[in-house]
Design an enzyme around this catalytic site. Structure first.
Site, PDB file in Angstrom:
ATOM      1  N   HIS A 107       5.795  29.227  29.734  1.00  0.00           N
ATOM      2  CA  HIS A 107       5.036  29.411  30.968  1.00  0.00           C
ATOM      3  C   HIS A 107       4.472  28.047  31.358  1.00  0.00           C
ATOM      4  O   HIS A 107       3.791  27.406  30.540  1.00  0.00           O
ATOM      5  CB  HIS A 107       3.895  30.396  30.757  1.00  0.00           C
ATOM      6  CG  HIS A 107       4.347  31.795  30.452  1.00  0.00           C
ATOM      7  ND1 HIS A 107       3.462  32.834  30.273  1.00  0.00           N
ATOM      8  CD2 HIS A 107       5.591  32.325  30.306  1.00  0.00           C
ATOM      9  CE1 HIS A 107       4.142  33.946  30.033  1.00  0.00           C
ATOM     10  NE2 HIS A 107       5.434  33.661  30.037  1.00  0.00           N
ATOM     11  N   ASP A 176      12.071  35.608  35.823  1.00  0.00           N
ATOM     12  CA  ASP A 176      11.491  36.876  35.379  1.00  0.00           C
ATOM     13  C   ASP A 176      11.393  37.810  36.581  1.00  0.00           C
ATOM     14  O   ASP A 176      10.726  37.497  37.567  1.00  0.00           O
ATOM     15  CB  ASP A 176      10.105  36.634  34.771  1.00  0.00           C
ATOM     16  CG  ASP A 176       9.498  37.880  34.160  1.00  0.00           C
ATOM     17  OD1 ASP A 176       9.326  38.873  34.891  1.00  0.00           O
ATOM     18  OD2 ASP A 176       9.180  37.860  32.954  1.00  0.00           O
TER      19      ASP A 176
END
Length: 276
Positions: A107, A176
């Site tokens: 991330h 994602d």
């Protein structure tokens, strides 16, 4: 080959993960490099790794995804947190050299009121300080939902990071589905349009993996709460289009849905039945 898998626990080593993958019908999988909420890493076991590499070949597993811990934040306002991110990523990439053919997903981080521009600069500085020309692992920026001060909720932000990384050939992106949906990209009503925009801004050649998750939230909620396949606002029909899209179908797909192994096995079988 349809490379579909889920997130598995690496607490007992690589060989047990291969066994779990075989049990649930997975053809790839994802694992945390260390404690996802902390920083400790399991000691390297070269015998376990050697046995795993042999078993991986026997099973024909596709590209595996190593996931950095959630605590890694290279653009934090706290220098100690940034230093931890640098040390952790550098060590993870060194350890992953023992397992060729793995991508390393992380991330991008949260700028914590410093501003997106500062966050992008700090992330790029970290990558430039860590990446090595000789490394075999490709590092992936994950698309984010844009909650709070997250960096990476827009394709343009990921592009800015990639443009500042000197060894850009070692970089890619993991898309994602829950995150982009929550971030405002309509993959249900206009998947082609979203991928066209991704290609225009970043380039589809940069896309190396997909996290396949439904979402508990409506489009553009910026909340990031995963749902099981077909039980959220994205829905099974849209997931079917994702796994069969020409630009995506040959990538590794990893489920991060709220499941145990039996639930993952059911979802993997379901998605295999929808593969064209």
């Amino acid at each position: 080959m349809f490379y579909i898998g889920c997130h598995l626990s690496c607490a007992k080593g690589y060989v047990p993960m291969a066994k779990d993958a075989e049990t649930i019908g997975a053809t790839t999988f994802q694992f945390f490099t260390r404690n996802p909420r902390g920083g400790s890493a399991r000691a390297l076991d070269e015998a376990d790794i050697a046995a795993f590499l042999k078993r991986r070949e026997e099973l024909g597993l596709g590209t595996l995804i190593a996931h950095a811990p959630y605590t890694l934040n290279g653009c934090s306002a706290d220098k100690k947190v940034r230093d931890f991110a640098w040390r952790t990523m550098a060590e993870d990439l060194e350890r992953l050299e023992y397992i060729p053919g793995v991508v390393y997903n992380f991330h991008p981080g949260s700028h914590v009121k410093q501003g997106t521009e500062t966050g992008i600069r700090l992330i790029a500085e970290m990558l430039n300080g860590i990446l090595k020309p000789e490394q075999s692992t490709t590092v992936l920026l994950e698309t984010m939902a844009g909650k709070g001060s997250e960096v990476g909720g827009r394709f343009e932000e990921l592009k800015e990071i990639l443009d500042r990384v000197e060894l850009s050939d070692h970089m890619g992106v993991c898309l994602d589905t829950c995150h982009v949906w929550d971030g405002g990209y309509d993959i249900v009503g206009d998947l082609d349009g979203v991928l066209t925009e991704f290609d225009r801004i970043i380039g589809l050649d940069r896309l190396k993996a997909v996290h396949l998750n439904d979402s508990m939230n409506p489009l553009g909620a910026h909340k990031d709460r995963h749902a099981r396949i077909g039980e959220g606002h994205i829905g099974l029909a849209a997931m079917e289009r994702v796994i069969n899209h020409p630009a995506l179908r040959n990538l590794p797909f990893c489920l991060e849905t709220p499941n145990e192994l039996d639930g993952y096995a059911w979802e993997i079988e379901l998605l295999k039945s929808k593969r064209l």
